[in-house]
Write a protein that holds these residues in place. Structure first.
Motif, PDB file in Angstrom:
ATOM      1  N   VAL A   1       6.845   8.276   2.877  1.00 51.42           N
ATOM      2  CA  VAL A   1       7.973   9.043   2.328  1.00 51.42           C
ATOM      3  C   VAL A   1       8.143  10.310   3.174  1.00 51.42           C
ATOM      4  O   VAL A   1       7.216  11.125   3.264  1.00 51.42           O
ATOM      5  N   PHE A   2       9.290  10.442   3.802  1.00 55.83           N
ATOM      6  CA  PHE A   2       9.576  11.654   4.580  1.00 55.83           C
ATOM      7  C   PHE A   2      10.499  12.563   3.770  1.00 55.83           C
ATOM      8  O   PHE A   2      11.550  12.113   3.293  1.00 55.83           O
ATOM      9  N   VAL A   3      10.084  13.832   3.633  1.00 55.66           N
ATOM     10  CA  VAL A   3      10.902  14.813   2.920  1.00 55.66           C
ATOM     11  C   VAL A   3      11.431  15.802   3.957  1.00 55.66           C
ATOM     12  O   VAL A   3      10.657  16.538   4.583  1.00 55.66           O
ATOM     13  N   LEU A   4      12.741  15.797   4.163  1.00 55.25           N
ATOM     14  CA  LEU A   4      13.341  16.694   5.157  1.00 55.25           C
ATOM     15  C   LEU A   4      13.526  18.082   4.564  1.00 55.25           C
ATOM     16  O   LEU A   4      13.899  18.231   3.404  1.00 55.25           O
ATOM     17  N   ARG A   5      13.263  19.109   5.410  1.00 58.32           N
ATOM     18  CA  ARG A   5      13.366  20.497   4.972  1.00 58.32           C
ATOM     19  C   ARG A   5      14.246  21.291   5.937  1.00 58.32           C
ATOM     20  O   ARG A   5      14.161  21.119   7.152  1.00 58.32           O
ATOM     21  N   THR A   6      15.085  22.143   5.368  1.00 54.03           N
ATOM     22  CA  THR A   6      15.989  22.959   6.180  1.00 54.03           C
ATOM     23  C   THR A   6      15.980  24.393   5.645  1.00 54.03           C
ATOM     24  O   THR A   6      15.943  24.592   4.432  1.00 54.03           O
ATOM     25  N   ASN A   7      16.023  25.363   6.558  1.00 55.31           N
ATOM     26  CA  ASN A   7      16.004  26.750   6.076  1.00 55.31           C
ATOM     27  C   ASN A   7      17.333  27.107   5.381  1.00 55.31           C
ATOM     28  O   ASN A   7      18.362  26.477   5.613  1.00 55.31           O
ATOM     29  N   ASN A   8      17.256  28.131   4.536  1.00 57.70           N
ATOM     30  CA  ASN A   8      18.363  28.438   3.616  1.00 57.70           C
ATOM     31  C   ASN A   8      19.712  28.675   4.294  1.00 57.70           C
ATOM     32  O   ASN A   8      20.733  28.149   3.854  1.00 57.70           O
ATOM     33  N   THR A   9      19.697  29.479   5.346  1.00 59.35           N
ATOM     34  CA  THR A   9      20.982  29.835   5.954  1.00 59.35           C
ATOM     35  C   THR A   9      21.608  28.623   6.638  1.00 59.35           C
ATOM     36  O   THR A   9      22.815  28.399   6.542  1.00 59.35           O
ATOM     37  N   THR A  10      20.783  27.830   7.310  1.00 58.27           N
ATOM     38  CA  THR A  10      21.293  26.624   7.975  1.00 58.27           C
ATOM     39  C   THR A  10      21.845  25.643   6.941  1.00 58.27           C
ATOM     40  O   THR A  10      22.938  25.083   7.104  1.00 58.27           O
ATOM     41  N   LEU A  11      21.105  25.461   5.868  1.00 57.36           N
ATOM     42  CA  LEU A  11      21.548  24.524   4.830  1.00 57.36           C
ATOM     43  C   LEU A  11      22.849  25.017   4.194  1.00 57.36           C
ATOM     44  O   LEU A  11      23.778  24.232   3.966  1.00 57.36           O
ATOM     45  N   TYR A  12      22.909  26.304   3.923  1.00 50.79           N
ATOM     46  CA  TYR A  12      24.112  26.906   3.333  1.00 50.79           C
ATOM     47  C   TYR A  12      25.336  26.592   4.196  1.00 50.79           C
ATOM     48  O   TYR A  12      26.378  26.146   3.708  1.00 50.79           O
ATOM     49  N   GLU A  13      25.171  26.809   5.516  1.00 49.70           N
ATOM     50  CA  GLU A  13      26.290  26.566   6.441  1.00 49.70           C
ATOM     51  C   GLU A  13      26.695  25.090   6.467  1.00 49.70           C
ATOM     52  O   GLU A  13      27.880  24.761   6.463  1.00 49.70           O
ATOM     53  N   ARG A  14      25.695  24.211   6.483  1.00 48.65           N
ATOM     54  CA  ARG A  14      26.010  22.775   6.509  1.00 48.65           C
ATOM     55  C   ARG A  14      26.765  22.336   5.257  1.00 48.65           C
ATOM     56  O   ARG A  14      27.721  21.561   5.330  1.00 48.65           O
ATOM     57  N   LEU A  15      26.327  22.840   4.111  1.00 43.82           N
ATOM     58  CA  LEU A  15      26.953  22.416   2.857  1.00 43.82           C
ATOM     59  C   LEU A  15      28.341  23.028   2.703  1.00 43.82           C
ATOM     60  O   LEU A  15      29.258  22.401   2.162  1.00 43.82           O
ATOM     61  N   GLU A  16      28.490  24.256   3.208  1.00 51.95           N
ATOM     62  CA  GLU A  16      29.804  24.903   3.181  1.00 51.95           C
ATOM     63  C   GLU A  16      30.781  24.096   4.043  1.00 51.95           C
ATOM     64  O   GLU A  16      31.923  23.850   3.649  1.00 51.95           O
ATOM     65  N   GLN A  17      30.303  23.658   5.203  1.00 46.98           N
ATOM     66  CA  GLN A  17      31.136  22.837   6.090  1.00 46.98           C
ATOM     67  C   GLN A  17      31.524  21.525   5.437  1.00 46.98           C
ATOM     68  O   GLN A  17      32.581  20.957   5.702  1.00 46.98           O
ATOM     69  N   ARG A  18      30.667  21.031   4.577  1.00 43.52           N
ATOM     70  CA  ARG A  18      30.928  19.786   3.865  1.00 43.52           C
ATOM     71  C   ARG A  18      31.928  19.998   2.732  1.00 43.52           C
ATOM     72  O   ARG A  18      32.345  19.052   2.077  1.00 43.52           O
ATOM     73  N   GLY A  19      32.254  21.269   2.483  1.00 40.14           N
ATOM     74  CA  GLY A  19      33.252  21.557   1.449  1.00 40.14           C
ATOM     75  C   GLY A  19      32.654  21.933   0.113  1.00 40.14           C
ATOM     76  O   GLY A  19      33.364  22.082  -0.876  1.00 40.14           O
ATOM     77  N   TYR A  20      31.335  22.096   0.062  1.00 41.34           N
ATOM     78  CA  TYR A  20      30.721  22.534  -1.190  1.00 41.34           C
ATOM     79  C   TYR A  20      31.012  24.017  -1.378  1.00 41.34           C
ATOM     80  O   TYR A  20      30.999  24.777  -0.410  1.00 41.34           O
ATOM     81  N   ASP A  21      31.216  24.421  -2.627  1.00 42.65           N
ATOM     82  CA  ASP A  21      31.303  25.855  -2.900  1.00 42.65           C
ATOM     83  C   ASP A  21      30.797  26.141  -4.316  1.00 42.65           C
ATOM     84  O   ASP A  21      30.385  25.214  -5.020  1.00 42.65           O
ATOM     85  N   GLY A  22      30.807  27.404  -4.679  1.00 41.34           N
ATOM     86  CA  GLY A  22      30.412  27.826  -6.029  1.00 41.34           C
ATOM     87  C   GLY A  22      29.045  27.307  -6.427  1.00 41.34           C
ATOM     88  O   GLY A  22      28.098  27.350  -5.667  1.00 41.34           O
TER      89      GLY A  22
END
Ligand code: DAT
Length: 172
Positions: free
Chosen positions: A96-117
């Motif tokens: 089982v591989f669990v991927l980890r990403t730092n907060n600012t990078t993840l925030y930017e990726r999810l924002e680009q995906r159109g997530y908000d709030g």
């Protein structure tokens, strides 16, 4: 070698946006393992059990998902992509591989995906609290739960090489 399988089953899990799909699809392409995206599978086969008003999304019918791919998983040779891991039978997975990403990078990726709030902040919080890592450690033997950093393309390539090497070793 578990349950007579000749090829391993691999779970790639982690918070949305950590890079499961890019890693798992590329891995499948390089190794010939069969890629299973649980979200897509549920959508295509209507494996839902109601509607979540709060999050405005379908609720996954976990039993139906398990039934849908049980035969395929018994054969081995699959790489499964999902942002959760506690409802799969433990016997399915060799690693089982669990991927980890730092907060600012993840925030930017999810924002680009159109997530908000709330959707955006809750997913970043999920990563900060390492919710999926703990879920994996609670659901599988600790020795088979591997945390992988997934911030940069160099890390992506390293992760792919590490997993390919693991597959070779597993296959003997
Ligand atoms: P997930 O399937 O976990 O939701 P994804 O594979 O769709 O995530 O990746 C989300 C975005 O981040 C996508 O634009 C690709 C990028 N990405 C993923 N892993 C990365 C990495 N290690 N380095 C750089 N970008 C990455």
């Amino acid at each position: 070698m578990a349950c007579g399988r000749t090829r391993p089953n691999i779970l790639v899990t982690g918070t949305p946006g950590t890079g499961k799909t890019v890693l798992a699809t590329e891995l499948a392409q390089r190794t010939g393992l069969h890629y299973i995206n649980i979200g897509d599978l549920a959508k295509e086969n209507d494996l839902y059990d109601g509607w979540d008003e709060q999050y405005a999304c379908h609720v996954l019918d976990e039993d139906k998902v398990v039934d849908e791919i049980e035969d395929q998983m018994s054969e081995g040779g699959n790489v499964v992509d999902y942002h959760g891991c506690d409802f799969f039978p433990e016997r399915w997975f060799d690693i089982v591989f669990v991927l980890r990403t730092n907060n600012t990078t993840l925030y930017e990726r999810l924002e680009q995906r159109g997530y908000d709030g709330k959707k955006l902040s809750e997913n970043v919080e999920c990563e900060i609290m390492q919710t999926i890592l703990e879920e994996a450690r609670d659901s599988y033997k600790k020795e088979i739960v591997i945390e992988l950093q997934s911030n940069t393309t160099d890390e992506l390539e390293n992760n792919l090489e590490q997993i390919e090497a693991w597959i070779q070793q597993w296959s003997g």
